[in-house]
Design a protein around this motif. Structure first.
Motif, PDB file in Angstrom:
ATOM      1  N   ASP A 700       0.867  -1.178   0.000  1.00 35.02           N
ATOM      2  CA  ASP A 700       0.000   0.000   0.000  1.00 35.02           C
ATOM      3  C   ASP A 700       0.900   1.223   0.000  1.00 35.02           C
ATOM      4  N   LEU A 701       0.666   2.145  -0.938  1.00 32.22           N
ATOM      5  CA  LEU A 701       1.482   3.356  -1.011  1.00 32.22           C
ATOM      6  C   LEU A 701       0.585   4.543  -1.311  1.00 32.22           C
ATOM      7  N   ASP A 702       0.799   5.649  -0.557  1.00 33.46           N
ATOM      8  CA  ASP A 702       0.038   6.875  -0.778  1.00 33.46           C
ATOM      9  C   ASP A 702       0.984   8.071  -0.770  1.00 33.46           C
ATOM     10  N   VAL A 703       0.765   8.979  -1.720  1.00 33.68           N
ATOM     11  CA  VAL A 703       1.489  10.246  -1.772  1.00 33.68           C
ATOM     12  C   VAL A 703       0.458  11.366  -1.831  1.00 33.68           C
ATOM     13  N   ASN A 704       0.580  12.346  -0.937  1.00 34.24           N
ATOM     14  CA  ASN A 704      -0.370  13.460  -0.883  1.00 34.24           C
ATOM     15  C   ASN A 704       0.376  14.786  -0.895  1.00 34.24           C
ATOM     16  N   LEU A 705      -0.199  15.757  -1.595  1.00 30.34           N
ATOM     17  CA  LEU A 705       0.278  17.132  -1.588  1.00 30.34           C
ATOM     18  C   LEU A 705      -0.845  18.001  -1.061  1.00 30.34           C
ATOM     19  N   TYR A 706      -0.526  18.935  -0.143  1.00 30.55           N
ATOM     20  CA  TYR A 706      -1.593  19.737   0.446  1.00 30.55           C
ATOM     21  C   TYR A 706      -1.127  21.167   0.686  1.00 30.55           C
ATOM     22  N   GLU A 744       3.264   7.648   2.604  1.00 32.66           N
ATOM     23  CA  GLU A 744       2.958   6.545   3.512  1.00 32.66           C
ATOM     24  C   GLU A 744       2.945   5.252   2.723  1.00 32.66           C
ATOM     25  N   PHE A 745       3.649   4.237   3.223  1.00 35.17           N
ATOM     26  CA  PHE A 745       3.569   2.943   2.563  1.00 35.17           C
ATOM     27  C   PHE A 745       3.658   1.823   3.586  1.00 35.17           C
ATOM     28  N   ASN A 746       2.990   0.735   3.286  1.00 31.60           N
ATOM     29  CA  ASN A 746       2.993  -0.467   4.112  1.00 31.60           C
ATOM     30  C   ASN A 746       3.294  -1.663   3.217  1.00 31.60           C
ATOM     31  N   ILE A 747       4.154  -2.524   3.695  1.00 32.15           N
ATOM     32  CA  ILE A 747       4.529  -3.717   2.930  1.00 32.15           C
ATOM     33  C   ILE A 747       4.185  -4.950   3.748  1.00 32.15           C
ATOM     34  N   LEU A 748       3.444  -5.856   3.142  1.00 30.96           N
ATOM     35  CA  LEU A 748       3.103  -7.124   3.776  1.00 30.96           C
ATOM     36  C   LEU A 748       3.789  -8.237   2.985  1.00 30.96           C
ATOM     37  N   PRO A 749       4.952  -8.699   3.455  1.00 30.26           N
ATOM     38  CA  PRO A 749       5.706  -9.700   2.676  1.00 30.26           C
ATOM     39  C   PRO A 749       4.889 -10.969   2.453  1.00 30.26           C
TER      40      PRO A 749
END
Length: 749
Positions: A700-706, A744-749
């Motif tokens: 899961d990966l998210d990039v946000n600009l605000y 933000e990123f999450n890795i589930l091997p």
């Protein structure tokens, strides 16, 4: 022949087939990402993709497939798998294992991944339990983008959270969608919710204006805590935890499960205690949670939920007049000052009184909150979710009051040094009691002075009065520990109507009503050897002796006629409405949201005005009366956003909004009286945000600009005037710009 038969037998056993399907939430038809699919009695398995689909290679033959997801009932299927072929078991509808939790998500405006166009991070309840340990509740959000958490002074429950640079007054904290920010000043005190970690079903942090339909104070974002609900399965658990500094916690939970008569009940109780990592920060806390649900039929469900966390804890807070600096804790230069390099655990506020830990600063509070929720499925297209709630907060915090021979409690003369006491820098509470009660403590300065039947209003400076064998403290003669009480009664109703207009359009509308009464006063908590405290600030009862001590426990009684220093009520009423039009297609989802509200403020002052039926008798020099008029301010929001799913892995979103935010109570009434600030205006917030998301079964990966622009801020600061009096400086028209990039990123091997 026997060898050939054996070979054939083995090939049949080792023959492979494939099982496919799709897992969705039965309440909203949304795909469940990361659900586990496995074979009974075997270790092999897989998890669902971003669209809820899965593919699992299994041995051919009769097999039992189990689908599992946290918070949902397991689904079991007996399937005959042909060798070398694929068996599609279709769409699997997963039901939550709690009653009404999906309906709470509607009230709480919980955002949906790859659908709601906002920046968000979600944490499941089991993850909360595994992460929190003996940390404080907010600390589990440390790894969330743009969230900063600090322990402040280090007392139990004294943590603070900033989101995108905005403090807690400008971050909407909600429990089941119901705001908990103080309606007068916006603050949130996490010690009041010390038991939330045990009760949490999910936390969702929405950054920016977020998806909430309410006109809440979400300038920086919102923290929405969804509590557990009544379990559909019977069961219980007992948990014991032990940590450093005598941290101990015991928790018990039990659920009856959903009975045939439609009733389900879940109860949880916990107790937490410890000495605290910082010196002199002992704490004791309980928490309780109960949820009773009744399912009447397919259309109506009632749920009654109650939760609370009575607690007290000793604190370490550092003010500008305390004489405490960074060098107090760490002194790399080895200066000659004996009160430096005390270590990071040092606390200048505590000591021992009669052999027991005692401190100037003790926080105590109990803020139970009760919700009655009604879920009504009026038709296949229309539903109404309503939550009525009440909160009855009781408690406050203690602090020193007075002087000894012109010196405040912050003077180091009132603390032990190396030669006198093992705990260097600890407060000499026993000596303070001795001095207050007429004994001699030479290094405190002049001893007592005795006056018989003397007018207490005119004693010589820097002395204590001894009146008819009574030792009396005043604001300038002797120390007491006072308790500043901030109790409240708060009630409200939040109702949300959802109507499916067509296949692609939904309409959401509702009302938000709140009424709040804050009760603020001081009372004597500990006389510390004096027989009474002389109170002079009450216009209606000046010159009284207060001899009754009031406990600083978690559950405290209402005030009576022994208030000191100040006593006033702050009343706030709120009525709002909201509406949101939502569009959802295969790849595109969008919304437009409007809300409006009227917020009224009233102040009642029982000390600074003469209480009389004659209004003229109440008038002060500036023409005010003890009860102000209602001061009303209109506000509202307009927000819009869209999300586009490029494919099953990539999505982009864009949102923006404008928020006209009403001033807080302290901006409306100034100078600690009923004087209205005629220059107060609404604050304006403009926000714009764009984001990109990437999803696979393992990443899961998210990039946000605000960018958030906040204008017309108002605040005040206390100042010392040239004539020696205290004054108040008002600042208005202040602006801020907050902007940044989040990853933000999450890795589930």
């Amino acid at each position: 022949m026997s060898l050939i038969a054996m070979f054939v037998s083995v090939t049949v056993v080792l023959g492979q087939g494939t099982v496919t399907g799709k897992v969705i939430d039965s309440d909203n038809d949304e795909a469940l990402v990361g659900a586990t699919v496995y074979l009974k009695g075997m270790t092999r398995g897989t998890i669902t993709e971003t669209d809820g689909t899965f593919m699992l290679a299994v041995p051919a033959g009769q097999q039992t497939v189990i689908v599992s997801f946290i918070g949902y009932d397991d689904q079991t299927f007996d399937v005959n798998i042909p060798s070398g072929q694929t068996k599609d078991i279709g769409t699997i509808m997963m039901k939550m294992n709690t009653v009404g939790l999906a309906d709470v998500n509607v009230i709480a405006s919980v955002a949906t991944d790859r659908s709601t166009p906002v920046a968000k991070s979600s944490i499941k309840g089991l993850t909360v339990e595994s992460l929190v340990g003996n940390q404080e509740y907010p600390e589990i959000l440390r790894k969330t983008p743009s969230v900063y958490v600090t322990k402040q002074g280090g007392g139990f429950g004294d943590s603070r959270i900033n989101v995108r640079g905005f403090d807690q007054r400008n971050v909407a904290v909600m429990i089941n969608g119901i705001p908990v920010n103080d309606m007068e000043n916006g603050w949130v005190y996490w010690s009041n919710w010390a038991g939330l970690a045990d009760m949490t079903g999910q936390i969702q942090v929405q950054r920016g204006l977020g998806a909430s339909k309410l006109a809440v104070a979400s300038v920086g974002g919102s923290i929405n805590i969804i509590t557990k609900a009544s379990e559909t399965k019977e069961g219980g658990a007992l948990k014991l935890t032990y940590g450093n500094d005598n941290y101990m916690k015991a928790a018990f939970v039990y659920s009856t499960g959903l009975k045939d008569n439609g009733l389900a009940f879940t109860f949880q109780l916990s107790h937490t205690r410890g000495n605290g990592y910082v010196d002199g920060t002992m704490f004791r806390a309980y928490s309780y949670f109960a949820s009773l649900s009744k399912v009447f039929n397919d259309k109506h469900t009632l749920t009654l939920t109650g939760l609370g966390a009575p607690q007290w804890h000793h604190q370490r807070s550092i003010g500008s007049y305390d004489g405490v600096t960074l060098r107090t804790f760490v002194d790399p230069d080895n200066t000659d000052d004996p009160y430096t390099d005390m270590g990071i655990r040092f606390n200048h506020l505590w000591g021992y009184l009669d052999g027991e830990e005692f401190t100037w600063r003790r926080n105590f509070y109990h803020k139970p909150k009760f919700f009655l929720n009604h879920y009504w499925d009026m038709s296949d297209k229309t539903s109404l979710k309503t939550s009525a709630y009440i909160s009855l907060g009781r408690g406050g915090g203690t602090g020193p009051r007075g002087k000894i021979n012109g010196q405040y409690d912050t003077d180091w003369d009132f603390r032990y040094n190396d030669s006198q006491y093992a705990d260097k820098g600890a407060v000499r509470f026993d000596d303070i009691v001795r001095w207050n009660s007429g004994g001699s403590v030479p290094d405190f300065g002049a001893d007592k002075q005795t006056w018989e039947d003397y007018n207490i209003g005119d004693p010589p400076d820097n002395r204590r009065g001894h009146f008819a064998d009574k030792y009396v403290s005043t604001s300038g003669y002797g120390f007491i520990r006072r308790a500043s009480m901030n109790s409240h009664n708060w009630m409200g109703v939040l109702s949300t109507l959802t109507h499916k207009i067509s296949e692609n359009f939904n309409l959401v509308a509702g009302i938000d009503y709140r009424y709040y009464k804050g009760m603020h006063y001081r009372r004597v908590n500990k006389l510390l050897g004096s027989d009474a405290y002389y109170e002079t600030d009450n216009y209606n009862n000046a010159g009284i002796f207060v001899s009754q001590e009031k406990p600083a426990g978690a559950i405290v009684e209402m005030q009576n006629d022994t208030e000191i220093d100040y006593y006033n009520d702050g009343l706030v009423k709120w009525f709002g409405f909201f509406g949101q039009l939502e569009y959802s297609a295969e790849k595109l989802s969008a919304f437009v949201s409007l809300s409006g509200s009227n917020q009224g403020f009233k102040r009642i002052d029982y000390f600074n005005y003469v209480q009389s039926d004659d209004l003229q008798a109440q008038l002060s020099s500036n023409g005010q009366t003890m009860e102000s008029d209602w001061e009303n301010h209109l506000g509202g929001t307009i927000k819009a956003g869209l999300n586009y799913n490029i494919n099953d892995k990539h999505n982009i979103f864009l949102n923006g909004g404008f928020f006209s935010r009403q001033p807080i109570f302290d901006n409306v009434f100034i100078n600690y009286v009923n004087q209205v600030n005629e220059d107060v205006v609404n604050q304006k917030v403009f926000a714009l945000e764009a984001g990109y998301g990437f999803r696979t079964a393992s990443v899961d990966l998210d990039v946000n600009l605000y960018r958030t622009v906040w204008t017309d801020r108002q605040f005040d600061r206390g100042v010392d005037l040239a004539n020696g009096n205290d004054g108040l400086a008002l600042f208005s028209g202040v602006g801020e710009v907050h902007q940044g990039v989040e990853l933000e990123f999450n890795i589930l091997p």
